[in-house]
Design a protein around this motif. Structure first.
Motif, PDB file in Angstrom:
ATOM      1  N   MET A 170       0.833  -1.187   0.000  1.00  0.00           N
ATOM      2  CA  MET A 170       0.000   0.000   0.000  1.00  0.00           C
ATOM      3  C   MET A 170       0.876   1.249   0.000  1.00  0.00           C
ATOM      4  N   PRO A 171       0.592   2.245  -0.825  1.00  0.00           N
ATOM      5  CA  PRO A 171       1.425   3.431  -0.861  1.00  0.00           C
ATOM      6  C   PRO A 171       1.206   4.304   0.342  1.00  0.00           C
ATOM      7  N   SER A 172       2.271   4.907   0.829  1.00  0.00           N
ATOM      8  CA  SER A 172       2.188   5.881   1.911  1.00  0.00           C
ATOM      9  C   SER A 172       2.503   7.249   1.357  1.00  0.00           C
ATOM     10  N   ALA A 173       1.845   8.279   1.873  1.00  0.00           N
ATOM     11  CA  ALA A 173       2.123   9.636   1.434  1.00  0.00           C
ATOM     12  C   ALA A 173       3.533  10.037   1.818  1.00  0.00           C
ATOM     13  N   ASN A 174       4.178   9.294   2.716  1.00  0.00           N
ATOM     14  CA  ASN A 174       5.542   9.607   3.095  1.00  0.00           C
ATOM     15  C   ASN A 174       6.559   8.996   2.144  1.00  0.00           C
ATOM     16  N   ASP A 175       6.130   8.136   1.253  1.00  0.00           N
ATOM     17  CA  ASP A 175       7.033   7.577   0.257  1.00  0.00           C
ATOM     18  C   ASP A 175       7.272   8.615  -0.823  1.00  0.00           C
ATOM     19  N   LYS A 176       8.523   8.912  -1.096  1.00  0.00           N
ATOM     20  CA  LYS A 176       8.839   9.930  -2.096  1.00  0.00           C
ATOM     21  C   LYS A 176       8.275   9.540  -3.449  1.00  0.00           C
ATOM     22  N   GLY A 177       7.638  10.498  -4.088  1.00  0.00           N
ATOM     23  CA  GLY A 177       7.088  10.261  -5.411  1.00  0.00           C
ATOM     24  C   GLY A 177       5.779   9.517  -5.411  1.00  0.00           C
ATOM     25  N   THR A 178       5.266   9.193  -4.221  1.00  0.00           N
ATOM     26  CA  THR A 178       4.022   8.443  -4.121  1.00  0.00           C
ATOM     27  C   THR A 178       2.970   9.284  -3.418  1.00  0.00           C
ATOM     28  N   ARG A 179       1.788   9.352  -3.982  1.00  0.00           N
ATOM     29  CA  ARG A 179       0.718  10.129  -3.381  1.00  0.00           C
ATOM     30  C   ARG A 179      -0.323   9.186  -2.800  1.00  0.00           C
ATOM     31  N   ALA A 180      -0.677   9.429  -1.551  1.00  0.00           N
ATOM     32  CA  ALA A 180      -1.698   8.605  -0.925  1.00  0.00           C
ATOM     33  C   ALA A 180      -3.050   8.902  -1.549  1.00  0.00           C
ATOM     34  N   ARG A 181      -3.861   7.888  -1.667  1.00  0.00           N
ATOM     35  CA  ARG A 181      -5.215   8.048  -2.187  1.00  0.00           C
ATOM     36  C   ARG A 181      -6.212   8.213  -1.051  1.00  0.00           C
ATOM     37  N   ARG A 182      -6.004   7.437   0.022  1.00  0.00           N
ATOM     38  CA  ARG A 182      -6.942   7.440   1.139  1.00  0.00           C
ATOM     39  C   ARG A 182      -6.160   7.147   2.422  1.00  0.00           C
ATOM     40  N   VAL A 183      -6.342   7.959   3.440  1.00  0.00           N
ATOM     41  CA  VAL A 183      -5.606   7.786   4.682  1.00  0.00           C
ATOM     42  C   VAL A 183      -6.568   7.808   5.866  1.00  0.00           C
ATOM     43  N   LEU A 184      -6.104   7.258   6.983  1.00  0.00           N
ATOM     44  CA  LEU A 184      -6.841   7.371   8.236  1.00  0.00           C
ATOM     45  C   LEU A 184      -5.966   8.093   9.246  1.00  0.00           C
ATOM     46  N   VAL A 185      -6.518   9.126   9.869  1.00  0.00           N
ATOM     47  CA  VAL A 185      -5.814   9.897  10.885  1.00  0.00           C
ATOM     48  C   VAL A 185      -6.340   9.494  12.256  1.00  0.00           C
ATOM     49  N   LYS A 186      -5.441   9.102  13.148  1.00  0.00           N
ATOM     50  CA  LYS A 186      -5.820   8.734  14.517  1.00  0.00           C
ATOM     51  C   LYS A 186      -5.451   9.875  15.466  1.00  0.00           C
ATOM     52  N   LEU A 187      -6.471  10.450  16.112  1.00  0.00           N
ATOM     53  CA  LEU A 187      -6.278  11.521  17.085  1.00  0.00           C
ATOM     54  C   LEU A 187      -6.623  10.992  18.472  1.00  0.00           C
ATOM     55  N   SER A 188      -5.849  11.369  19.461  1.00  0.00           N
ATOM     56  CA  SER A 188      -6.212  11.009  20.829  1.00  0.00           C
ATOM     57  C   SER A 188      -7.272  11.981  21.333  1.00  0.00           C
ATOM     58  N   GLY A 189      -8.073  11.512  22.259  1.00  0.00           N
ATOM     59  CA  GLY A 189      -9.043  12.414  22.859  1.00  0.00           C
ATOM     60  C   GLY A 189      -8.360  13.539  23.609  1.00  0.00           C
ATOM     61  N   GLU A 190      -7.222  13.239  24.251  1.00  0.00           N
ATOM     62  CA  GLU A 190      -6.498  14.242  25.010  1.00  0.00           C
ATOM     63  C   GLU A 190      -6.073  15.418  24.146  1.00  0.00           C
ATOM     64  N   ALA A 191      -5.812  15.158  22.861  1.00  0.00           N
ATOM     65  CA  ALA A 191      -5.388  16.239  21.968  1.00  0.00           C
ATOM     66  C   ALA A 191      -6.470  17.307  21.828  1.00  0.00           C
ATOM     67  N   LEU A 192      -7.732  16.925  21.980  1.00  0.00           N
ATOM     68  CA  LEU A 192      -8.839  17.864  21.783  1.00  0.00           C
ATOM     69  C   LEU A 192      -9.034  18.804  22.970  1.00  0.00           C
ATOM     70  N   MET A 193      -8.435  18.490  24.109  1.00  0.00           N
ATOM     71  CA  MET A 193      -8.673  19.333  25.278  1.00  0.00           C
ATOM     72  C   MET A 193      -7.609  20.406  25.448  1.00  0.00           C
ATOM     73  N   ALA A 194      -6.522  20.346  24.672  1.00  0.00           N
ATOM     74  CA  ALA A 194      -5.426  21.311  24.769  1.00  0.00           C
ATOM     75  C   ALA A 194      -4.938  21.377  26.219  1.00  0.00           C
ATOM     76  N   ASP A 195      -4.893  22.575  26.802  1.00  0.00           N
ATOM     77  CA  ASP A 195      -4.392  22.727  28.162  1.00  0.00           C
ATOM     78  C   ASP A 195      -5.512  22.772  29.200  1.00  0.00           C
ATOM     79  N   ALA A 196      -6.726  22.453  28.780  1.00  0.00           N
ATOM     80  CA  ALA A 196      -7.872  22.600  29.679  1.00  0.00           C
ATOM     81  C   ALA A 196      -7.915  21.542  30.774  1.00  0.00           C
ATOM     82  N   GLY A 197      -7.246  20.413  30.565  1.00  0.00           N
ATOM     83  CA  GLY A 197      -7.263  19.354  31.565  1.00  0.00           C
ATOM     84  C   GLY A 197      -8.324  18.302  31.320  1.00  0.00           C
ATOM     85  N   HIS A 198      -9.444  18.702  30.733  1.00  0.00           N
ATOM     86  CA  HIS A 198     -10.490  17.759  30.356  1.00  0.00           C
ATOM     87  C   HIS A 198     -11.464  18.490  29.432  1.00  0.00           C
TER      88      HIS A 198
END
Length: 243
Positions: free
Chosen positions: A1-29
């Motif tokens: 499967m191609p990765s967008a990080n492979d030089k000269g290769t463009r990803a067609r479809r990707v999945l991004v995994k975000l943690s829930g903690e990332a959404l709270m920034a410095d708020a604590g919750h």
């Protein structure tokens, strides 16, 4: 499967995994609106570049804020609460994407038709092909599985080229670089190396599913505006886990 990080290769479809903690920034919750809007702009930028985007978001920002309330509960009940937390996060992200003019669909592994659509592989693939950002919520719908496992499973099911896992650091290290100044950073690792060295970037089930399906996983830092778009375009530092 191609990765967008492979030089000269463009990803067609990707999945991004975000943690829930990332959404709270410095708020604590909870959910920080400014942070969610930044992520939405970033994901919309990836979509506008022609890459189809799926997202899995965790629920730690909400669930861990309820930790005192769930003491004494059995694991199955606690995991169910965590899965419901991801639904709230997914709805917030979908709303922010809509405000950016980027159409999104929230698909839940736990049926709740009055809130969002139930997950079905065919529905997810159809929506991705139509240009919608698809947000998978409620994990796998089962206890004892992490959202990392859900992310890799959904990526395989929806035929994604690569999973991009956002973290607080710019890749995978031999130990936590925030507490171990001598930690070694890796640019490339195999699935078996991640498992053998017990590197804590993902749980073993997620890594095994990725390995068995030859699905690359790119670990990158979420810090800064445009971090997701840079990672998908192959810019900046990251660690790629592959065969």
């Amino acid at each position: 499967m191609p990765s967008a990080n492979d030089k000269g290769t463009r990803a067609r479809r990707v999945l991004v995994k975000l943690s829930g903690e990332a959404l709270m920034a410095d708020a604590g919750h909870g959910i920080d609106p400014t942070t969610v809007q930044r992520f939405a702009r970033d994901i919309a930028q990836v979509r506008e570049s022609g890459v189809e985007v799926a997202v899995v978001v965790g629920g730690g920002n909400i669930f861990r804020g309820m930790a005192a309330a769930v003491e004494g509960l059995d694991r199955t009940t606690a995991d169910s609460m965590g899965m419901l937390a991801t639904v709230m996060n997914g709805l917030a992200l979908a709303g922010a994407l809509s405000a950016q003019g980027c159409e999104a669909a929230v698909l839940s592994a736990i049926p709740m038709d009055t809130v969002c659509e139930p997950y079905a592989r065919r529905r997810a693939v159809t929506y991705l092909g139509q240009g919608k950002v698809v947000i998978f919520v409620a994990g796998t719908g089962n206890p004892f599985f992490t959202t990392d496992t859900a992310a890799v499973l959904r990526a395989v099911e929806s035929d994604c080229d690569t999973v991009y896992k956002a973290t607080q650091v710019d890749g995978i290290y031999s130990a936590d670089p925030k507490t171990h100044s001598d930690a070694t950073r890796y640019d490339m690792l195999t699935y078996d190396e991640v498992l053998a060295r017990d590197l804590k970037v993902m749980d073993g089930a997620a890594v095994a599913i990725a390995r068995d399906n030859k699905l690359p996983v790119v670990v990158f830092s979420l810090a800064g505006e445009g971090a997701i778009a840079r990672a998908v375009s192959g810019e900046g530092r990251s660690t790629t886990v592959s065969a």
